[in-house]
Scaffold this motif. Structure first.
Motif, PDB file in Angstrom:
ATOM      1  N   GLU A  76      20.350 -42.881   5.141  1.00 27.24           N
ATOM      2  CA  GLU A  76      21.701 -42.398   5.436  1.00 27.24           C
ATOM      3  C   GLU A  76      21.920 -41.089   4.678  1.00 27.24           C
ATOM      4  O   GLU A  76      21.775 -41.066   3.460  1.00 27.24           O
ATOM      5  CB  GLU A  76      22.751 -43.385   4.936  1.00 27.24           C
ATOM      6  CG  GLU A  76      23.060 -44.544   5.819  1.00 27.24           C
ATOM      7  CD  GLU A  76      24.243 -45.334   5.237  1.00 27.24           C
ATOM      8  OE1 GLU A  76      24.827 -44.914   4.219  1.00 27.24           O
ATOM      9  OE2 GLU A  76      24.571 -46.378   5.814  1.00 27.24           O
ATOM     10  N   ASP A 109      22.223 -40.499  10.875  1.00 25.48           N
ATOM     11  CA  ASP A 109      23.545 -39.866  10.788  1.00 25.48           C
ATOM     12  C   ASP A 109      24.637 -40.762  11.371  1.00 25.48           C
ATOM     13  O   ASP A 109      25.718 -40.914  10.794  1.00 25.48           O
ATOM     14  CB  ASP A 109      23.537 -38.485  11.449  1.00 25.48           C
ATOM     15  CG  ASP A 109      22.973 -38.467  12.859  1.00 25.48           C
ATOM     16  OD1 ASP A 109      22.391 -39.472  13.301  1.00 25.48           O
ATOM     17  OD2 ASP A 109      23.100 -37.417  13.529  1.00 25.48           O
ATOM     18  N   TRP A 110      24.386 -41.380  12.524  1.00 28.26           N
ATOM     19  CA  TRP A 110      25.379 -42.283  13.092  1.00 28.26           C
ATOM     20  C   TRP A 110      25.618 -43.495  12.184  1.00 28.26           C
ATOM     21  O   TRP A 110      26.735 -44.020  12.110  1.00 28.26           O
ATOM     22  CB  TRP A 110      24.930 -42.748  14.474  1.00 28.26           C
ATOM     23  CG  TRP A 110      25.444 -41.862  15.580  1.00 28.26           C
ATOM     24  CD1 TRP A 110      26.166 -40.716  15.450  1.00 28.26           C
ATOM     25  CD2 TRP A 110      25.265 -42.062  16.985  1.00 28.26           C
ATOM     26  NE1 TRP A 110      26.458 -40.187  16.678  1.00 28.26           N
ATOM     27  CE2 TRP A 110      25.921 -40.990  17.637  1.00 28.26           C
ATOM     28  CE3 TRP A 110      24.618 -43.028  17.750  1.00 28.26           C
ATOM     29  CZ2 TRP A 110      25.942 -40.875  19.027  1.00 28.26           C
ATOM     30  CZ3 TRP A 110      24.633 -42.904  19.137  1.00 28.26           C
ATOM     31  CH2 TRP A 110      25.300 -41.838  19.769  1.00 28.26           C
ATOM     32  N   GLN A 113      27.912 -42.611   9.456  1.00 26.37           N
ATOM     33  CA  GLN A 113      29.279 -42.581   9.982  1.00 26.37           C
ATOM     34  C   GLN A 113      29.838 -43.996  10.108  1.00 26.37           C
ATOM     35  O   GLN A 113      30.978 -44.264   9.719  1.00 26.37           O
ATOM     36  CB  GLN A 113      29.305 -41.878  11.336  1.00 26.37           C
ATOM     37  CG  GLN A 113      30.718 -41.646  11.885  1.00 26.37           C
ATOM     38  CD  GLN A 113      30.706 -40.896  13.198  1.00 26.37           C
ATOM     39  OE1 GLN A 113      29.856 -41.133  14.066  1.00 26.37           O
ATOM     40  NE2 GLN A 113      31.650 -39.979  13.380  1.00 26.37           N
ATOM     41  N   LEU A 114      29.030 -44.926  10.633  1.00 24.78           N
ATOM     42  CA  LEU A 114      29.456 -46.323  10.739  1.00 24.78           C
ATOM     43  C   LEU A 114      29.798 -46.901   9.368  1.00 24.78           C
ATOM     44  O   LEU A 114      30.720 -47.712   9.232  1.00 24.78           O
ATOM     45  CB  LEU A 114      28.346 -47.171  11.368  1.00 24.78           C
ATOM     46  CG  LEU A 114      28.124 -47.051  12.879  1.00 24.78           C
ATOM     47  CD1 LEU A 114      26.851 -47.780  13.276  1.00 24.78           C
ATOM     48  CD2 LEU A 114      29.318 -47.616  13.649  1.00 24.78           C
ATOM     49  N   LEU A 122      30.918 -36.420  10.720  1.00 23.31           N
ATOM     50  CA  LEU A 122      29.548 -36.250  11.198  1.00 23.31           C
ATOM     51  C   LEU A 122      28.981 -34.870  10.857  1.00 23.31           C
ATOM     52  O   LEU A 122      27.775 -34.733  10.628  1.00 23.31           O
ATOM     53  CB  LEU A 122      29.480 -36.507  12.705  1.00 23.31           C
ATOM     54  CG  LEU A 122      28.132 -36.949  13.273  1.00 23.31           C
ATOM     55  CD1 LEU A 122      27.590 -38.171  12.563  1.00 23.31           C
ATOM     56  CD2 LEU A 122      28.235 -37.207  14.765  1.00 23.31           C
ATOM     57  N   GLU A 126      25.579 -34.322   8.761  1.00 20.78           N
ATOM     58  CA  GLU A 126      24.457 -33.511   9.246  1.00 20.78           C
ATOM     59  C   GLU A 126      24.025 -32.497   8.177  1.00 20.78           C
ATOM     60  O   GLU A 126      22.822 -32.270   7.968  1.00 20.78           O
ATOM     61  CB  GLU A 126      24.844 -32.776  10.528  1.00 20.78           C
ATOM     62  CG  GLU A 126      23.708 -31.941  11.097  1.00 20.78           C
ATOM     63  CD  GLU A 126      24.103 -31.131  12.327  1.00 20.78           C
ATOM     64  OE1 GLU A 126      23.310 -30.254  12.722  1.00 20.78           O
ATOM     65  OE2 GLU A 126      25.203 -31.365  12.874  1.00 20.78           O
ATOM     66  N   TRP A 152      16.683 -37.338  14.259  1.00 22.04           N
ATOM     67  CA  TRP A 152      18.113 -37.598  14.076  1.00 22.04           C
ATOM     68  C   TRP A 152      18.527 -38.744  15.001  1.00 22.04           C
ATOM     69  O   TRP A 152      18.322 -38.672  16.223  1.00 22.04           O
ATOM     70  CB  TRP A 152      18.915 -36.343  14.392  1.00 22.04           C
ATOM     71  CG  TRP A 152      18.676 -35.234  13.423  1.00 22.04           C
ATOM     72  CD1 TRP A 152      17.654 -34.334  13.438  1.00 22.04           C
ATOM     73  CD2 TRP A 152      19.468 -34.916  12.269  1.00 22.04           C
ATOM     74  NE1 TRP A 152      17.753 -33.467  12.370  1.00 22.04           N
ATOM     75  CE2 TRP A 152      18.858 -33.796  11.639  1.00 22.04           C
ATOM     76  CE3 TRP A 152      20.633 -35.454  11.715  1.00 22.04           C
ATOM     77  CZ2 TRP A 152      19.375 -33.223  10.489  1.00 22.04           C
ATOM     78  CZ3 TRP A 152      21.143 -34.873  10.567  1.00 22.04           C
ATOM     79  CH2 TRP A 152      20.523 -33.773   9.960  1.00 22.04           C
ATOM     80  N   SER A 153      19.112 -39.777  14.422  1.00 17.55           N
ATOM     81  CA  SER A 153      19.439 -40.963  15.218  1.00 17.55           C
ATOM     82  C   SER A 153      20.375 -40.630  16.378  1.00 17.55           C
ATOM     83  O   SER A 153      20.183 -41.112  17.498  1.00 17.55           O
ATOM     84  CB  SER A 153      20.046 -42.065  14.329  1.00 17.55           C
ATOM     85  OG  SER A 153      21.322 -41.705  13.837  1.00 17.55           O
ATOM     86  N   SER A 154      21.385 -39.793  16.145  1.00 16.86           N
ATOM     87  CA  SER A 154      22.360 -39.484  17.202  1.00 16.86           C
ATOM     88  C   SER A 154      21.681 -38.830  18.400  1.00 16.86           C
ATOM     89  O   SER A 154      21.944 -39.193  19.560  1.00 16.86           O
ATOM     90  CB  SER A 154      23.464 -38.569  16.651  1.00 16.86           C
ATOM     91  OG  SER A 154      22.903 -37.384  16.100  1.00 16.86           O
ATOM     92  N   ASN A 158      21.090 -40.789  22.009  1.00 20.03           N
ATOM     93  CA  ASN A 158      21.734 -40.193  23.189  1.00 20.03           C
ATOM     94  C   ASN A 158      20.717 -39.848  24.277  1.00 20.03           C
ATOM     95  O   ASN A 158      20.981 -40.002  25.472  1.00 20.03           O
ATOM     96  CB  ASN A 158      22.511 -38.939  22.790  1.00 20.03           C
ATOM     97  CG  ASN A 158      23.895 -39.262  22.252  1.00 20.03           C
ATOM     98  OD1 ASN A 158      24.475 -40.287  22.600  1.00 20.03           O
ATOM     99  ND2 ASN A 158      24.421 -38.404  21.397  1.00 20.03           N
ATOM    100  N   TYR A 202      26.128 -52.296  12.668  1.00 20.27           N
ATOM    101  CA  TYR A 202      25.093 -51.555  11.939  1.00 20.27           C
ATOM    102  C   TYR A 202      23.754 -52.318  11.863  1.00 20.27           C
ATOM    103  O   TYR A 202      22.702 -51.765  12.226  1.00 20.27           O
ATOM    104  CB  TYR A 202      25.641 -51.230  10.540  1.00 20.27           C
ATOM    105  CG  TYR A 202      24.850 -50.315   9.665  1.00 20.27           C
ATOM    106  CD1 TYR A 202      23.576 -50.646   9.214  1.00 20.27           C
ATOM    107  CD2 TYR A 202      25.397 -49.107   9.209  1.00 20.27           C
ATOM    108  CE1 TYR A 202      22.868 -49.815   8.378  1.00 20.27           C
ATOM    109  CE2 TYR A 202      24.688 -48.261   8.363  1.00 20.27           C
ATOM    110  CZ  TYR A 202      23.428 -48.626   7.944  1.00 20.27           C
ATOM    111  OH  TYR A 202      22.737 -47.795   7.113  1.00 20.27           O
TER     112      TYR A 202
END
Length: 387
Positions: A76, A109-110, A113-114, A122, A126, A152-154, A158, A202
């Motif tokens: 994280e 990164d997500w 945020q969680l 965010l 980053e 990057w997880s996001s 996506n 999570y």
């Protein structure tokens, strides 16, 4: 019954053929032994990364069948990097790539945020992620040949949402809430904490990451063990034969007495990767280091897990009256002297601070001379003050 040579084949030719076959068998046996030796060396190098391995026989089988196993690690982006995250991870990754593994480092990164890190912002998350990558580059993580990937997880989720979210949903569907809550340690939370709905999601997502990244080996800290075990349990549920191997590395303690691991929120408990020489000296001077006691002694653990793996030796400078200078080549040798009182904390601490400063100097230099890295550090330090 002896077989006579055919009339048209000279005896010398048959003898030559027999010798040739014998040599071929010897060469084949020698080649097989060399292969076994290489596999054993790879196994020992990878196994040395983990305090625990689930399961060792599975790791041996994997190495015998796959030339480049995929290892997964993740983090994280949540603030300044301490020395355990920076140096210990670098040592582990370099061992894995030396043994032929490909390492996928998941910039979660997500997940940050969680878990409400950086206030859930965010853009700040980053920035922290980019700062962490700069540190690993500077401290010597071997990224040549593309064996280390930062993902990057996001962006990855996506791009392949149609694969990821059905997997998360299936993991969630197959597990009861208490089992998911037992994984709360992975977020730095306890089972007694009042968790948000995001923090329930999570662990299901982190479990899915392992399969999404096609990881053969989960190479994370002992504090991530429960969700990695959840992934193996999920394999049982879906009747999947090849389970991810769990290789859990040691968690370095904080510098103060009773701190089981470093805390980024407590500056006195950890050394940051860009701490200056004076800060490192002061933190080590104040660190818990009881004479004659090895167990629970953070200073000795830093020597064992950081200094000796990098330098292969630990040098102590002291006066002749205190025993003179001494070079330790192994941790076992150091323990004998420390437990007996032949090595005192007053001599060990300055030597440790000197070694740590030597490790951190390339990082300091990078953040002084590289304009991008300098700006990232400035912003991350500002976040740490205001968050």
């Amino acid at each position: 019954m002896a077989t006579e040579a055919p009339d048209n084949v000279p005896a010398e030719a048959l003898q030559s053929l027999s010798v040739s076959q014998s040599q071929s068998q010897e060469e084949s046996s020698r080649s097989s032994n060399q292969l076994d030796q290489v596999l054993e060396e790879r196994y020992q190098l990878i196994r040395s990364v983990g305090e625990e391995c689930i399961q060792e026989d599975e790791l041996r089988n994997l190495l015998a069948k796959k030339a480049e196993p995929i290892c997964y690690d993740g983090f994280e982006p949540s603030g300044r990097m301490h020395i355990a995250q920076g140096v210990l991870k670098t040592i582990s990754v370099n061992k894995l790539t030396s043994a032929g593994c490909r390492v996928k480092i998941w910039i979660a990164d997500w997940f940050a945020q969680l878990n409400n890190k950086m206030g859930g912002d965010l853009k700040k998350i980053e920035t922290v992620g980019r700062y962490l990558i700069e540190i690993w580059k500077a401290v010597g993580m071997d990224q040549e040949g593309g064996k280390v990937e930062f993902l990057w997880s996001s962006k990855e989720i996506n791009a392949r949402a149609h694969e990821y979210w059905p997997l998360v949903m299936d993991i969630a569907r197959r597990n009861k809430l208490p089992r998911i809550i037992r994984c709360s340690q992975i977020m730095g939370r306890s089972e007694q904490d009042e968790l948000t709905a995001a923090q329930i999601l999570y662990p299901c997502m982190q479990c899915a990451d392992i399969f999404f990244l096609k990881a053969d080996i989960c190479q994370l800290g002992m504090d991530q063990r429960k969700v990695n075990v959840l992934a193996r349990e999920y394999c049982d549920d879906i009747k999947r034969k090849n389970k991810p191997i769990i290789l859990s590395h040691h968690m370095l303690p904080g510098l103060q007495q009773g701190q089981e691991k470093m805390s980024k929120s407590d500056p006195s408990s950890s050394i940051y990767m860009e701490d200056d020489e004076a800060e490192v000296n002061l933190k080590i001077k104040k660190a818990y280091c009881p004479p004659n006691i090895v167990e629970g002694n953070p200073c000795l653990e830093y020597i064992q897990y950081l200094v000796l793996p990098l330098f292969k030796e630990f040098s102590v400078e002291r006066s002749a009256a205190n025993g003179g200078n001494k070079m330790f080549k192994s941790f076992e040798e150091l323990v004998v002297d420390y437990e007996s009182g032949n090595l005192h904390p007053a001599d060990l601490k300055p030597a440790l601070a000197k070694a740590l400063n030597k490790i951190l100097e390339p990082v300091r230099e990078h953040f002084k001379t590289d304009s991008n890295a300098k700006e990232l550090l400035k912003r991350v330090k500002a976040y740490s003050v205001t968050k």
